[in-house]
Design a protein around this motif. Structure first.
Motif, PDB file in Angstrom:
ATOM      1  N   LEU A 501     -33.624 111.116 -22.827  1.00 35.06           N
ATOM      2  CA  LEU A 501     -32.228 111.352 -22.355  1.00 35.06           C
ATOM      3  C   LEU A 501     -31.354 112.602 -22.607  1.00 35.06           C
ATOM      4  O   LEU A 501     -31.278 112.875 -23.713  1.00 35.06           O
ATOM      5  CB  LEU A 501     -31.491 110.039 -22.452  1.00 35.06           C
ATOM      6  N   THR A 502     -30.610 113.102 -21.729  1.00 37.89           N
ATOM      7  CA  THR A 502     -29.849 114.160 -22.102  1.00 37.89           C
ATOM      8  C   THR A 502     -28.578 113.429 -22.954  1.00 37.89           C
ATOM      9  O   THR A 502     -28.411 111.978 -22.753  1.00 37.89           O
ATOM     10  CB  THR A 502     -29.090 114.824 -20.816  1.00 37.89           C
ATOM     11  N   ARG A 503     -27.779 114.230 -23.452  1.00 34.69           N
ATOM     12  CA  ARG A 503     -26.565 113.771 -24.142  1.00 34.69           C
ATOM     13  C   ARG A 503     -25.675 112.916 -23.474  1.00 34.69           C
ATOM     14  O   ARG A 503     -25.161 111.729 -23.763  1.00 34.69           O
ATOM     15  CB  ARG A 503     -25.628 114.957 -24.734  1.00 34.69           C
ATOM     16  N   GLU A 504     -25.397 113.581 -22.192  1.00 31.45           N
ATOM     17  CA  GLU A 504     -24.391 112.807 -21.267  1.00 31.45           C
ATOM     18  C   GLU A 504     -25.082 111.407 -20.752  1.00 31.45           C
ATOM     19  O   GLU A 504     -24.493 110.532 -20.546  1.00 31.45           O
ATOM     20  CB  GLU A 504     -24.196 113.595 -19.963  1.00 31.45           C
ATOM     21  N   GLN A 505     -26.310 111.323 -20.250  1.00 23.80           N
ATOM     22  CA  GLN A 505     -26.906 110.034 -19.888  1.00 23.80           C
ATOM     23  C   GLN A 505     -26.896 109.052 -21.030  1.00 23.80           C
ATOM     24  O   GLN A 505     -26.719 108.088 -20.847  1.00 23.80           O
ATOM     25  CB  GLN A 505     -28.479 110.634 -19.554  1.00 23.80           C
ATOM     26  N   ALA A 506     -26.970 109.399 -22.593  1.00 23.74           N
ATOM     27  CA  ALA A 506     -27.205 108.662 -23.689  1.00 23.74           C
ATOM     28  C   ALA A 506     -25.855 108.221 -23.516  1.00 23.74           C
ATOM     29  O   ALA A 506     -25.570 106.799 -23.939  1.00 23.74           O
ATOM     30  CB  ALA A 506     -27.375 109.360 -24.846  1.00 23.74           C
ATOM     31  N   ILE A 507     -24.658 109.004 -23.528  1.00 20.22           N
ATOM     32  CA  ILE A 507     -23.249 108.466 -23.440  1.00 20.22           C
ATOM     33  C   ILE A 507     -23.024 107.545 -22.599  1.00 20.22           C
ATOM     34  O   ILE A 507     -22.503 106.532 -22.884  1.00 20.22           O
ATOM     35  CB  ILE A 507     -22.297 109.612 -23.617  1.00 20.22           C
ATOM     36  N   ARG A 508     -23.592 107.562 -21.392  1.00 16.96           N
ATOM     37  CA  ARG A 508     -23.146 106.768 -20.151  1.00 16.96           C
ATOM     38  C   ARG A 508     -23.981 105.424 -20.278  1.00 16.96           C
ATOM     39  O   ARG A 508     -23.214 104.392 -20.134  1.00 16.96           O
ATOM     40  CB  ARG A 508     -23.783 107.192 -18.679  1.00 16.96           C
ATOM     41  N   ARG A 509     -25.015 105.539 -20.808  1.00 16.30           N
ATOM     42  CA  ARG A 509     -25.919 104.191 -20.920  1.00 16.30           C
ATOM     43  C   ARG A 509     -25.301 103.549 -22.245  1.00 16.30           C
ATOM     44  O   ARG A 509     -25.256 102.383 -22.246  1.00 16.30           O
ATOM     45  CB  ARG A 509     -27.292 104.601 -21.408  1.00 16.30           C
TER      46      ARG A 509
END
Length: 816
Positions: A501-509
């Protein structure tokens, strides 16, 4: 695209294969067939009968007693209730023992004392689709043409013994939007030849001394939107119903027959994939055709009797004075073929797909013709389709085709020639095909192939296959005709990397997991909203302009949202209307921000996190009375997320943004290396907005999720358990009500320094004893150092300095 098995067999030999077997082969080669449907819905033993006589039933005013010759050797007496039955008609007759689609089995019966030996059927009783029937036969019994053979099976007469394959085509395979295209595909799969119809058959017999160029003229003013326009003139036509064979073909294709002229244009469109249009030539100014763009504000009443306001980018067919059709979309009512039409101007043209697509979508007009133009019709089918239709009109409508074609050409298609090698094909597919095998596959597709040096080939792609423009497209053709099942399975031999996951995707999840774990429900709402909702609640971007959709599904979904909150309010209202007053929801989604009134570039998309709380904090329980949610519940949820993400240096500033309760709202401010930055806001909705929505006290939060991703820390610092005891001190300070408690805490931390382990407010009191403008703030401070045990003396001295700093900085007084 609906493909009739019987119609298809006219162009390619399909003997030895059922429709289901053809569908399986087509699907395996890349043309998916959704379903194979039989036109016979359960009809058996229904034949053509001749009504010799019709008499009124002696005991029933609405019944008739008919004597019918059904080719059975003896005449049948049939009692019929249809109003339109008459002597001399050819009709479908269900004899004794016949079965109909509704499960009815015909038996000898007596109706009001008169014996009936069968049943005269309507089209609906035979299982024909009402929507596809000509208007004149939708009610009453089905009257067949006079030349229909008595005793013939109705399955043969109405082509009910046919099967229809429904193609589910991908956008690139527009060539199969025609019967000939389907025939080419079937022929390639089966290795058989395609039998093309002779488009000029019958034209020589009907050729007249009249030259078409003497009566009609054509010009193209919009050369970019129309590359070729051709027309033929047909005199002396007689408008009427089409022959039964033509009606059967159209109904199998899913189109309702209208009249012989319109039916021929539809028939040829399905046959060649080339849309055509027939004008009443007497309604055109001097028989002239000019293909041009619309003028500002120009109007046209189309065939559906709707007045259309046209825009300058729309392509029109005009007679030099007035518009008579929207090119490739729909004809005009002012040149419609009617029962009184005797002269036909037949159009066949090649219009730019982009122009037709834009016009069709903007006007909300989609048709079989626009579908084919949108996907780029075969430019080389213009003349053959025109000749084929003219010949058929002469056959079925008794017209005489004027000599010659009148046409204008604004551009020509360049032939597509592609070079490739057999080694490249095998390298892509992992096969070991020979040059002869590859050449044979292209020849089955009716592609002309020239050999080049070594294993090279030069392939001439026919214009009907506009989807083939590169060598890889030809490789795909080889793969599907060779058979995907015949391509060997091989292991990959490449360098691979694990997905992540990208950083942004990981934060969203992670944020989503934390909030659902905290008891909130995730909502997913529409990206589109109503302009009024944006006016009621401007959100984090008050200066953002609403972005209107070109073709909204409704007024409620006509602009792009600039905030997530309005739809979360709709969620709360929806639940409240269903007696669910306690709502805790969140949404993670994009909002669309622009400062432009009219877009000249794409809007900025921002990822937002929004939370809404209303109702009770917990469910009803005997141990405690549930309390209402408040500002601090929402603030605590956000602080839990921020803490887990490792975000520090968050503070809150009092604010009064539009749509929020004054005095119960705060900006969320983050301290960054580049200075302070407001990343969101939280607070109670304005009472007026709550009242409008009929909601109890409602608290909302809106924060930039991208900002949280930037501020989140990837490192974790662990501290050992303390070895030395802590010393606590409490104090109650009386200060002005206007002083933020956060400022008091910040001053205390600054003064106490590293020895202060924690500081917390545990009580705030306001009352008459303190005065109207005063408040008491009780604060608990804990002092500790990991290096040694602190003494009471040094803690008392440090605590005294903290109190003195608060007294000096804020005029605080220790409460006794």
């Amino acid at each position: 695209m609906k493909v009739s098995y019987q119609w298809l067999s006219q162009y390619v030999d399909v003997s030895g294969y059922s429709a289901a077997e053809l569908a399986e082969k087509l699907t395996r080669s890349g043309i998916e067939v959704d379903i194979v449907e039989s036109r016979n819905k359960g009809v058996s033993q229904v034949v053509v009968g001749f009504v010799k006589s019709r008499e009124k039933h002696p005991d029933a005013d609405k019944l008739s007693v008919c004597i019918v010759d059904a080719g059975q050797g003896e005449d049948l007496q049939i009692v019929c209730g249809a109003k339109n039955v008459a002597a001399g008609q050819k009709v479908p007759v269900a004899v004794v023992g016949a079965k109909l689609p509704d499960g009815l089995v015909i038996k000898r019966a007596k109706l009001r004392g008169v014996e009936s030996q069968g049943m005269i059927c309507s089209a609906k009783e035979l299982g024909l689709n009402d929507k596809l029937l000509p208007k004149e036969i939708q009610e009453g019994i089905l009257v067949l043409p006079e030349d229909t053979q008595v005793g013939a099976s109705i399955l043969d007469v109405l082509a009910l013994n046919d099967e229809v394959m429904d193609f589910d085509l991908t956008p690139n395979r527009s060539d199969c939007l025609s019967m000939l295209g389907a025939a080419y595909e079937i022929a390639a799969i089966l290795g058989r030849e395609v039998k093309l119809p002779d488009p000029e058959a019958g034209l020589n017999d009907s050729a007249a001394a009249v030259q078409a160029a003497e009566r009609i003229s054509v010009e193209i003013s919009a050369k970019e939107q129309c590359s070729h326009y051709a027309a033929r003139l047909i005199d002396g036509v007689k408008i009427g119903p089409s022959p039964l064979w033509l009606q059967n073909r159209l109904m199998a294709a899913g189109v309702r027959p209208i009249n012989n002229i319109v039916d021929v244009t539809n028939y040829v469109m399905f046959e060649y994939g080339q849309p055509l249009h027939a004008f009443d030539a007497d309604q055109l100014n001097n028989g002239h055709i000019d293909v041009r763009l619309a003028r500002e504000g120009e109007k046209l009443v189309t065939l559906d009797d709707a007045e259309r306001t046209l825009e300058p980018h729309m392509l029109l067919i005009t007679d030099g004075v007035k518009p008579v059709a929207i090119a490739g979309v729909m004809g005009g009512a002012n040149s419609e073929v009617t029962d009184g039409t005797t002269r036909i101007l037949l159009e066949s043209a090649n219009f730019a797909g982009s122009s037709v697509r834009k016009t069709s979508r903007q006007l909300g007009l989609r048709s079989e013709a626009s579908l084919r133009f949108e996907k780029e019709a075969n430019p080389e089918a213009v003349i053959p389709a025109l000749n084929r239709a003219a010949a058929l009109i002469a056959e079925v409508a008794g017209g005489q085709v004027a000599s010659g074609i009148v046409e204008a050409v604004a551009g020509e298609r360049k032939p597509v020639q592609i070079e490739l090698t057999v080694s490249r094909i095998n390298g892509y597919l992992g096969t070991e095909l020979s040059l002869e095998e590859v050449k044979a596959i292209f020849e089955r597709l009716n592609f002309v192939v020239e050999p080049l040096e070594q294993d090279g080939l030069l392939v001439h792609v026919p214009s009907r296959r506009g989807d083939i423009t590169r060598a890889v497209d030809l490789i795909e053709e080889v793969a599907r005709l060779h058979g995907y099942d015949n391509i060997p399975t091989t292991l990959m031999n490449v360098v691979t990397t694990p997905g992540a996951l990208t950083r942004e995707q990981a934060i969203r999840r992670l944020t989503r997991t934390l909030l659902t774990g905290s008891g909130l429900h995730e909502a997913i709402t529409y990206t589109f909203t109503h302009p009024e909702q944006i006016r009621q609640y401007t959100g984090a971007y008050p200066d953002a302009k609403p972005i209107a959709l070109a073709m909204p599904m409704s007024e409620e979904r006509s602009v792009l949202r600039t905030s997530l909150i309005p739809h979360l309010l709709d969620v709360a209202v929806y639940n409240r209307n269903r007696n669910q007053d306690d709502v805790a929801v969140f949404e993670i989604g994009r909002v669309f921000v622009t400062g432009e009134e009219s877009l000249s570039r794409l809007p900025e998309e921002k990822m937002q996190l929004a939370i809404l709380l209303t109702g009770k904090r917990s469910e009803l329980h005997w141990t405690d009375k549930p309390a209402d949610v408040d500002f601090y519940d929402l603030k605590g949820i956000f602080e839990g997320v921020a803490s887990y993400l490792g975000i520090e240096n968050i503070r809150y500033e009092a604010a009064e943004p539009e749509g929020f309760h004054p005095g119960r709202t705060a900006l969320i401010v983050a301290e960054t290396p580049n200075g302070s930055r407001a990343i969101g806001k939280l607070g109670q909705l304005h009472p007026a907005l709550q009242q409008q929505k009929d909601l109890a006290d409602t608290y909302v939060l809106e924060v930039e999720l991208d900002a949280l991703a930037e501020l989140a820390s990837d490192s974790f610092a662990y501290r050992p358990l303390p070895r030395f005891p802590a010393i606590g001190r409490d104090m109650a300070l009386v200060v002005d009500r206007s002083i933020p408690v956060g400022d008091l805490l910040a001053k205390a931390r600054e003064t106490a320094g590293s020895l202060l382990e924690s500081i917390q407010v545990f009580d705030i009191y306001t009352g008459e004893r303190l005065g109207a403008d005063k408040k008491s703030v009780a604060i608990s401070l804990v002092y500790r150092t990991p290096e040694r045990t602190l003494t009471d003396e040094e803690v008392s001295e440090l605590h005294g300095r903290v109190v003195a700093a608060l007294e000096a900085g804020f005029g605080a007084e220790l409460r006794k």
